[in-house]
Enzyme design. Structure first.
Site, PDB file in Angstrom:
ATOM      1  CE1 TYR A  44      -3.551  -2.732   5.592  1.00  0.00           C
ATOM      2  CE2 TYR A  44      -3.135  -0.428   5.178  1.00  0.00           C
ATOM      3  CZ  TYR A  44      -3.504  -1.685   4.802  1.00  0.00           C
ATOM      4  OH  TYR A  44      -3.499  -2.088   3.292  1.00  0.00           O
ATOM      5  CE  LYS A  92      -1.216  -4.473   3.323  1.00  0.00           C
ATOM      6  NZ  LYS A  92      -1.643  -5.763   2.574  1.00  0.00           N
ATOM      7  CB  SER A 113      -0.926  -0.167   1.183  1.00  0.00           C
ATOM      8  OG  SER A 113      -1.562   1.276   1.293  1.00  0.00           O
TER       9      SER A 113
HETATM   10  P1  NAD Z   1     -10.948  -6.609   1.284  1.00  0.00           P
HETATM   11  O1  NAD Z   1     -11.237  -6.661   2.735  1.00  0.00           O
HETATM   12  O2  NAD Z   1     -12.230  -6.493   0.330  1.00  0.00           O
HETATM   13  O3  NAD Z   1     -10.401  -8.115   1.048  1.00  0.00           O
HETATM   14  C1  NAD Z   1      -9.378  -8.750   1.761  1.00  0.00           C
HETATM   15  C2  NAD Z   1      -9.934 -10.056   1.580  1.00  0.00           C
HETATM   16  O4  NAD Z   1      -9.021 -10.972   2.429  1.00  0.00           O
HETATM   17  C3  NAD Z   1     -11.484 -10.410   2.097  1.00  0.00           C
HETATM   18  O5  NAD Z   1     -12.055 -11.173   1.198  1.00  0.00           O
HETATM   19  C4  NAD Z   1     -11.132 -11.108   3.383  1.00  0.00           C
HETATM   20  O6  NAD Z   1     -12.265 -11.933   3.739  1.00  0.00           O
HETATM   21  C5  NAD Z   1      -9.750 -11.852   3.203  1.00  0.00           C
HETATM   22  N1  NAD Z   1      -9.161 -12.002   4.518  1.00  0.00           N
HETATM   23  C6  NAD Z   1      -9.157 -11.272   5.491  1.00  0.00           C
HETATM   24  N2  NAD Z   1      -8.361 -11.907   6.603  1.00  0.00           N
HETATM   25  C7  NAD Z   1      -8.114 -13.113   5.939  1.00  0.00           C
HETATM   26  C8  NAD Z   1      -7.810 -14.400   6.625  1.00  0.00           C
HETATM   27  N3  NAD Z   1      -7.285 -14.384   8.003  1.00  0.00           N
HETATM   28  N4  NAD Z   1      -7.676 -15.458   6.042  1.00  0.00           N
HETATM   29  C9  NAD Z   1      -8.132 -15.464   4.571  1.00  0.00           C
HETATM   30  N5  NAD Z   1      -8.735 -14.510   4.194  1.00  0.00           N
HETATM   31  C10 NAD Z   1      -8.795 -13.228   4.716  1.00  0.00           C
HETATM   32  O7  NAD Z   1      -9.969  -5.642   1.085  1.00  0.00           O
HETATM   33  P2  NAD Z   1      -9.468  -4.975  -0.422  1.00  0.00           P
HETATM   34  O8  NAD Z   1      -9.694  -3.429  -0.323  1.00  0.00           O
HETATM   35  O9  NAD Z   1      -9.915  -5.807  -1.503  1.00  0.00           O
HETATM   36  O10 NAD Z   1      -7.952  -4.858  -0.187  1.00  0.00           O
HETATM   37  C11 NAD Z   1      -7.176  -6.099  -0.608  1.00  0.00           C
HETATM   38  C12 NAD Z   1      -5.631  -5.837  -0.279  1.00  0.00           C
HETATM   39  O11 NAD Z   1      -5.250  -4.499  -0.849  1.00  0.00           O
HETATM   40  C13 NAD Z   1      -5.088  -5.794   1.256  1.00  0.00           C
HETATM   41  O12 NAD Z   1      -4.100  -6.711   1.316  1.00  0.00           O
HETATM   42  C14 NAD Z   1      -5.069  -4.349   1.523  1.00  0.00           C
HETATM   43  O13 NAD Z   1      -4.198  -4.055   2.605  1.00  0.00           O
HETATM   44  C15 NAD Z   1      -4.553  -4.035   0.079  1.00  0.00           C
HETATM   45  N6  NAD Z   1      -4.904  -2.559  -0.062  1.00  0.00           N
HETATM   46  C16 NAD Z   1      -6.092  -2.102  -0.090  1.00  0.00           C
HETATM   47  C17 NAD Z   1      -6.329  -0.836  -0.485  1.00  0.00           C
HETATM   48  C18 NAD Z   1      -7.638  -0.292  -0.714  1.00  0.00           C
HETATM   49  O14 NAD Z   1      -7.765   0.993  -0.474  1.00  0.00           O
HETATM   50  N7  NAD Z   1      -8.958  -1.064  -0.704  1.00  0.00           N
HETATM   51  C19 NAD Z   1      -5.295   0.123  -0.741  1.00  0.00           C
HETATM   52  C20 NAD Z   1      -4.011  -0.367  -0.756  1.00  0.00           C
HETATM   53  C21 NAD Z   1      -3.716  -1.746  -0.404  1.00  0.00           C
HETATM   54  C1  WQD Z   2      -9.584   9.562   1.142  1.00  0.00           C
HETATM   55  C2  WQD Z   2      -9.889  11.238   1.484  1.00  0.00           C
HETATM   56  C3  WQD Z   2     -10.196  11.577   3.836  1.00  0.00           C
HETATM   57  C4  WQD Z   2     -14.196   9.948   4.119  1.00  0.00           C
HETATM   58  C5  WQD Z   2      -7.071   4.832   2.858  1.00  0.00           C
HETATM   59  C6  WQD Z   2      -5.891   3.951   3.801  1.00  0.00           C
HETATM   60  C7  WQD Z   2      -4.908   3.763   2.826  1.00  0.00           C
HETATM   61  C8  WQD Z   2      -5.247   2.657   1.771  1.00  0.00           C
HETATM   62  C9  WQD Z   2      -6.702   3.407   1.060  1.00  0.00           C
HETATM   63  C10 WQD Z   2      -5.111   0.351   2.365  1.00  0.00           C
HETATM   64  C11 WQD Z   2      -8.994  11.524   2.761  1.00  0.00           C
HETATM   65  C12 WQD Z   2     -11.272  12.116   2.992  1.00  0.00           C
HETATM   66  C13 WQD Z   2     -12.950  10.399   3.827  1.00  0.00           C
HETATM   67  C14 WQD Z   2     -15.149  11.013   4.671  1.00  0.00           C
HETATM   68  C15 WQD Z   2     -13.509  12.415   4.081  1.00  0.00           C
HETATM   69  N1  WQD Z   2      -5.946   1.394   2.189  1.00  0.00           N
HETATM   70  N2  WQD Z   2     -12.620  11.743   3.492  1.00  0.00           N
HETATM   71  N3  WQD Z   2     -14.788  12.168   4.554  1.00  0.00           N
HETATM   72  O1  WQD Z   2      -7.313   7.570   3.793  1.00  0.00           O
HETATM   73  O2  WQD Z   2      -6.499   8.009   1.347  1.00  0.00           O
HETATM   74  O3  WQD Z   2      -6.469   5.580   2.291  1.00  0.00           O
HETATM   75  O4  WQD Z   2      -7.551   3.541   1.993  1.00  0.00           O
HETATM   76  O5  WQD Z   2      -3.667   0.255   2.301  1.00  0.00           O
HETATM   77  O6  WQD Z   2      -3.851   2.919   3.708  1.00  0.00           O
HETATM   78  O7  WQD Z   2      -5.664   4.963   4.801  1.00  0.00           O
HETATM   79  O8  WQD Z   2      -8.579   6.842   1.695  1.00  0.00           O
HETATM   80  O9  WQD Z   2     -11.037   7.015   1.333  1.00  0.00           O
HETATM   81  O10 WQD Z   2     -10.603   6.895   3.383  1.00  0.00           O
HETATM   82  O11 WQD Z   2      -9.924   9.019   2.304  1.00  0.00           O
HETATM   83  O12 WQD Z   2     -13.099  13.768   3.973  1.00  0.00           O
HETATM   84  O13 WQD Z   2     -16.202  10.517   5.259  1.00  0.00           O
HETATM   85  O14 WQD Z   2     -11.047  11.493   1.683  1.00  0.00           O
HETATM   86  O15 WQD Z   2     -10.046  12.676   4.740  1.00  0.00           O
HETATM   87  O16 WQD Z   2      -8.297  12.854   2.709  1.00  0.00           O
HETATM   88  P1  WQD Z   2      -7.106   6.901   2.426  1.00  0.00           P
HETATM   89  P2  WQD Z   2     -10.030   7.443   2.084  1.00  0.00           P
END
Ligand code: NAD
Ligand code: WQD
Length: 362
Positions: A163, A167, A139
């Site tokens: 978190y 990573k 991330s």
């Molecule tokens: P998500 O929660 O939709 O998907 C994660 C999946 O992992 C889910 O299906 C959940 O059930 C499964 N899971 C959780 N714990 C588990 C366990 N112990 N055993 C087996 N399965 C398990 O999340 P997402 O948004 O799809 O994110 C996927 C990946 O991308 C994660 O590694 C997250 O950290 C990373 N990521 C997400 C974002 C974002 O904004 N969504 C941003 C950066 C990185």
């Molecule tokens: C985006 C912007 C908020 C909600 C998060 C995790 C990051 C990654 C992606 C996993 C920010 C603003 C939000 C609201 C708002 N996940 N906001 N009102 O924080 O960039 O990233 O998800 O790795 O680690 O931190 O995403 O969508 O939460 O926020 O003003 O009700 O929207 O302050 O500036 P973020 P977000």
């Protein structure tokens, strides 16, 4: 041509389901999804299978769905062990994890257990069963609050939450494994802010309860949920053009396609010549390289949905940083990756999913 089986832990989740779709669509791979459905439903995988079959017929691969917990070392080992010789796991795309920044500060042991412990169980099984190719979901949060924008991969990691540290730790573990064993190859992908859905509206993001993230919240407000007490914009006193935080939003299908670029690069030794002491290990940003403010996103979603989104400016949300915008150049040069979808397409596809599935998969 014989299809190779790719294991995708977390394949039922938001990003995972779109990656499973993208991998199957190549026609080159079968998939095994491992998920414990902590934050997802089996229905997502069923829909992916249906969608790929509707679009591509029998040319696409098949999906095995295995309910298992990444923390269960024996169950993870079994996924690799219980297979016929002509259907071994060829590579792993590890997507499954706990991912809520705020929650990770409340229950850090669970976060390290699932995210770091889960990776160790997986690496152990991969090593034992000679499946030594890994694409890992990291991330942009590993960068903390970087000064240089856009953010190159050389920026030192400085995550601000358990978190984010899970990573960072995982990136270092994977790098160490690759440095120690020449047979291992791994690529870490640092996602920026994925959003949107497959344009069919058949799969998309289905968060449990009120979304904490901006785009899924806007989509649910547009469909009539969470309109009270109204949208809160967290701070307009950041050093950005309109004072609200800037993020690099990337269409989920662009992000998913980056995993294919990484899979291809895993087999190309030339991609690792600059990795120096890291063996065959590289880390890349997956972003569009375009920064959008919170107010920009509200405007874009207003255009896509027709809903006005009344909002009030409130104080900053703890942990937010002013600007996270990727430098996408390295991924373009080395992986041939480029995010093609526009902001309008992202908002259109998000709205299409949400309006067709107001209650997600349920
Ligand atoms: P998500 O929660 O939709 O998907 C994660 C999946 O992992 C889910 O299906 C959940 O059930 C499964 N899971 C959780 N714990 C588990 C366990 N112990 N055993 C087996 N399965 C398990 O999340 P997402 O948004 O799809 O994110 C996927 C990946 O991308 C994660 O590694 C997250 O950290 C990373 N990521 C997400 C974002 C974002 O904004 N969504 C941003 C950066 C990185
Ligand atoms: C985006 C912007 C908020 C909600 C998060 C995790 C990051 C990654 C992606 C996993 C920010 C603003 C939000 C609201 C708002 N996940 N906001 N009102 O924080 O960039 O990233 O998800 O790795 O680690 O931190 O995403 O969508 O939460 O926020 O003003 O009700 O929207 O302050 O500036 P973020 P977000």
């Amino acid at each position: 041509m014989e299809k190779k089986r790719v294991l995708i832990p977390g394949g039922a989740g938001y990003i995972g389901s779109h990656v499973v779709y993208t991998v199957l669509k190549t026609g080159k791979y079968n998939v095994a999804v491992v998920d414990n459905f902590h934050n997802s439903k089996p229905e997502a995988v069923r829909r992916v299978e249906q969608l790929v079959r509707d679009e591509s017929g029998d040319a696409c691969g098949d999906v095995e769905l295995i309910e298992a917990d990444l923390r269960d070392a024996a169950a993870i080992n079994k996924v690799f062990a219980d297979r016929p010789a002509n259907d071994r796991i060829y590579a792993v795309i590890l997507i499954g994890a706990l991912k809520a920044v705020g929650e990770s500060a409340e229950i850090p042991i669970e976060y390290y257990d699932v995210n770091v412990g889960g990776l160790l169980n997986l690496l152990t099984a991969m090593d034992k069963h000679d499946a030594k190719r890994l694409v890992y979901s990291s991330s942009a949060t590993v960068y903390g609050a970087p000064e240089t924008i856009p953010i190159p991969e050389t920026t030192p990691m400085d995550p601000h939450s358990p978190y984010g540290r899970s990573k960072q730790i995982n990136e270092m573990i994977i790098r160490d494994v690759c440095a120690a064993h020449p047979a291992w190859r791994a690529i870490t992908l640092r996602y920026f802010n994925p959003a949107g859905a497959h344009p069919s509206g058949y799969i998309g993001e289905d968060p449990c309860g009120k979304p904490g993230n901006l785009l899924p919240l806007l989509a649910q407000m547009a469909v009539g949920k969470y309109r009270e007490p109204g949208l809160k914009v967290f701070g307009n006193d950041y050093p950005t053009p309109d004072g609200t935080c800037v993020r690099d939003y990337i269409h989920i299908l662009d992000l998913a396609s980056g995993h294919l670029n990484a899979m291809v690069a895993l087999d190309d030794d030339a991609k690792f010549v600059n990795a120096k002491n890291d063996g065959k290990y590289r880390a890349f940003n997956l972003g569009k390289g375009v920064g959008m403010s919170v107010l920009n996103m509200i405007d874009a979603m207003r255009k896509a949905t027709g809903y006005e989104f009344p909002y009030e400016i409130v104080g900053r949300r703890p942990g937010d940083v002013p600007n996270l915008t990727a430098d996408p150049a390295l991924a373009e040069q080395e992986l041939g990756f480029k995010a093609h979808h526009s902001l309008d397409e992202m908002c259109r596809d998000l709205w299409n999913w949400q309006s067709k599935n107001p209650n997600g998969y349920s």
